[in-house]
Design a protein around this motif. Structure first.
Motif, PDB file in Angstrom:
ATOM      1  N   ILE A  16       1.585  13.339   1.957  1.00 50.62           N
ATOM      2  CA  ILE A  16       1.157  14.763   1.621  1.00 50.62           C
ATOM      3  C   ILE A  16       0.882  13.830   0.244  1.00 50.62           C
ATOM      4  O   ILE A  16       1.609  13.830  -0.416  1.00 50.62           O
ATOM      5  CB  ILE A  16       2.034  15.156   2.059  1.00 50.62           C
ATOM      6  CG1 ILE A  16       2.967  15.182   2.901  1.00 50.62           C
ATOM      7  CG2 ILE A  16       1.105  16.461   0.639  1.00 50.62           C
ATOM      8  CD1 ILE A  16       4.269  16.463   3.074  1.00 50.62           C
ATOM      9  N   ASP A  17      -0.517  13.460   0.151  1.00 49.33           N
ATOM     10  CA  ASP A  17      -1.614  13.418  -0.971  1.00 49.33           C
ATOM     11  C   ASP A  17      -2.513  14.061  -1.385  1.00 49.33           C
ATOM     12  O   ASP A  17      -3.070  14.064  -0.475  1.00 49.33           O
ATOM     13  CB  ASP A  17      -0.797  11.795  -1.644  1.00 49.33           C
ATOM     14  CG  ASP A  17      -1.399  11.097  -2.538  1.00 49.33           C
ATOM     15  OD1 ASP A  17      -1.920  11.576  -3.606  1.00 49.33           O
ATOM     16  OD2 ASP A  17      -0.301   9.826  -2.866  1.00 49.33           O
ATOM     17  N   GLY A  44      -0.086  20.157  -0.221  1.00 51.02           N
ATOM     18  CA  GLY A  44       1.799  20.414   0.072  1.00 51.02           C
ATOM     19  C   GLY A  44       2.339  21.578   1.153  1.00 51.02           C
ATOM     20  O   GLY A  44       2.705  21.278   1.644  1.00 51.02           O
ATOM     21  N   GLY A  47       0.615  20.145   4.038  1.00 47.95           N
ATOM     22  CA  GLY A  47       2.262  19.367   4.602  1.00 47.95           C
ATOM     23  C   GLY A  47       2.972  19.934   4.772  1.00 47.95           C
ATOM     24  O   GLY A  47       4.153  19.206   6.107  1.00 47.95           O
ATOM     25  N   VAL A  59       8.443  10.538   5.887  1.00 44.66           N
ATOM     26  CA  VAL A  59       7.462  11.282   4.827  1.00 44.66           C
ATOM     27  C   VAL A  59       6.957  10.186   3.298  1.00 44.66           C
ATOM     28  O   VAL A  59       8.206  10.406   2.513  1.00 44.66           O
ATOM     29  CB  VAL A  59       8.033  12.951   4.260  1.00 44.66           C
ATOM     30  CG1 VAL A  59       6.629  14.159   3.849  1.00 44.66           C
ATOM     31  CG2 VAL A  59       8.571  13.480   5.467  1.00 44.66           C
ATOM     32  N   LEU A  61       5.981  11.625   0.075  1.00 42.84           N
ATOM     33  CA  LEU A  61       5.379  12.412  -1.071  1.00 42.84           C
ATOM     34  C   LEU A  61       4.720  12.545  -2.099  1.00 42.84           C
ATOM     35  O   LEU A  61       5.703  12.385  -2.834  1.00 42.84           O
ATOM     36  CB  LEU A  61       6.878  14.154  -0.408  1.00 42.84           C
ATOM     37  CG  LEU A  61       6.524  15.259  -1.099  1.00 42.84           C
ATOM     38  CD1 LEU A  61       5.632  16.216  -1.080  1.00 42.84           C
ATOM     39  CD2 LEU A  61       7.758  15.845  -0.749  1.00 42.84           C
ATOM     40  N   ASP A  62       3.475  13.207  -2.473  1.00 41.32           N
ATOM     41  CA  ASP A  62       2.957  12.770  -3.744  1.00 41.32           C
ATOM     42  C   ASP A  62       4.077  13.892  -4.905  1.00 41.32           C
ATOM     43  O   ASP A  62       4.212  15.116  -4.242  1.00 41.32           O
ATOM     44  CB  ASP A  62       1.468  13.088  -4.282  1.00 41.32           C
ATOM     45  CG  ASP A  62       0.982  12.433  -5.156  1.00 41.32           C
ATOM     46  OD1 ASP A  62       1.646  12.349  -6.066  1.00 41.32           O
ATOM     47  OD2 ASP A  62       0.256  12.905  -5.298  1.00 41.32           O
ATOM     48  N   GLY A  70       6.019  18.567  -5.885  1.00 39.67           N
ATOM     49  CA  GLY A  70       6.840  17.595  -5.481  1.00 39.67           C
ATOM     50  C   GLY A  70       8.193  17.951  -4.146  1.00 39.67           C
ATOM     51  O   GLY A  70       8.630  17.862  -3.773  1.00 39.67           O
ATOM     52  N   LEU A  73       8.772  21.309  -3.285  1.00 37.57           N
ATOM     53  CA  LEU A  73       8.540  20.439  -1.253  1.00 37.57           C
ATOM     54  C   LEU A  73       9.863  20.032  -0.730  1.00 37.57           C
ATOM     55  O   LEU A  73       9.841  19.663   0.326  1.00 37.57           O
ATOM     56  CB  LEU A  73       7.028  19.598  -1.270  1.00 37.57           C
ATOM     57  CG  LEU A  73       6.252  19.215   0.006  1.00 37.57           C
ATOM     58  CD1 LEU A  73       5.924  20.725   1.048  1.00 37.57           C
ATOM     59  CD2 LEU A  73       5.282  18.718  -0.009  1.00 37.57           C
ATOM     60  N   LEU A  74      10.080  18.574  -0.935  1.00 35.75           N
ATOM     61  CA  LEU A  74      11.071  17.844  -1.048  1.00 35.75           C
ATOM     62  C   LEU A  74      12.261  18.429  -0.297  1.00 35.75           C
ATOM     63  O   LEU A  74      13.271  18.395   0.566  1.00 35.75           O
ATOM     64  CB  LEU A  74      11.889  17.143  -2.212  1.00 35.75           C
ATOM     65  CG  LEU A  74      12.647  15.988  -1.881  1.00 35.75           C
ATOM     66  CD1 LEU A  74      12.726  15.252  -1.241  1.00 35.75           C
ATOM     67  CD2 LEU A  74      13.269  15.528  -3.354  1.00 35.75           C
ATOM     68  N   VAL A  86      12.599  11.127   2.654  1.00 37.86           N
ATOM     69  CA  VAL A  86      11.391  11.178   2.198  1.00 37.86           C
ATOM     70  C   VAL A  86      11.477  10.338   1.215  1.00 37.86           C
ATOM     71  O   VAL A  86      12.850  10.355  -0.134  1.00 37.86           O
ATOM     72  CB  VAL A  86      11.738  12.925   1.423  1.00 37.86           C
ATOM     73  CG1 VAL A  86      10.847  12.776   0.908  1.00 37.86           C
ATOM     74  CG2 VAL A  86      11.705  14.179   2.708  1.00 37.86           C
TER      75      VAL A  86
END
Length: 132
Positions: A16-17, A44, A47, A59, A61-62, A70, A73-74, A86
């Motif tokens: 996810i970036d 996001g 994602g 994952v 994750l940016d 981020g 989202l985490l 992650v």
């Protein structure tokens, strides 16, 4: 009953970036490591949608996404499943966020620009944790 070891072919990864070049670089590196199940998302929300469908093993994750933080989202990914590793992708200037991310359940982080070796080490570590 013997636990079946997960092979790299079975291992699924989500990137996810918002930067295409970063996603492409990660995908190429993962392919070289023998990981073929790679999904990508440029935001996001995309994602999270992809993740809810596939529940990836790992994952990338940016930490700085255009549409969602981020860190948040985490937490959403972690609330879906605790099995997923992650790894936070950060620019050099956001390393201060990393401690928070680790506290929130991230398995680690890589700072841009990252080397294939660094990615390999992270993947191997997450794979090993998965196999035990």
């Amino acid at each position: 009953s013997k636990g079946t070891a997960m092979t790299r072919q079975q291992y699924s990864v989500l990137i996810i970036d918002d930067a295409y070049t970063v996603r492409e670089y990660l995908r190429q590196t993962l392919m070289h490591l023998g990981i073929t199940q790679v999904h990508e998302a440029s935001s996001g929300n995309k994602g999270l949608a992809t993740f809810t469908q596939h529940q990836h093993d790992l994952v990338f994750l940016d930490i700085e996404l255009p549409d969602i933080n981020g860190q948040q989202l985490l937490q959403q990914i972690k609330s879906h499943t605790d099995r997923t590793h992650v790894v936070m992708v950060t620019a050099h200037n956001s390393v201060d966020n990393v401690q928070q991310s680790i506290a929130a359940g991230a398995s680690g982080f890589i700072a841009k620009p990252f080397s294939p070796l660094k990615i390999k080490n992270i993947v191997e570590r997450c794979l090993a944790a998965k196999l035990n």
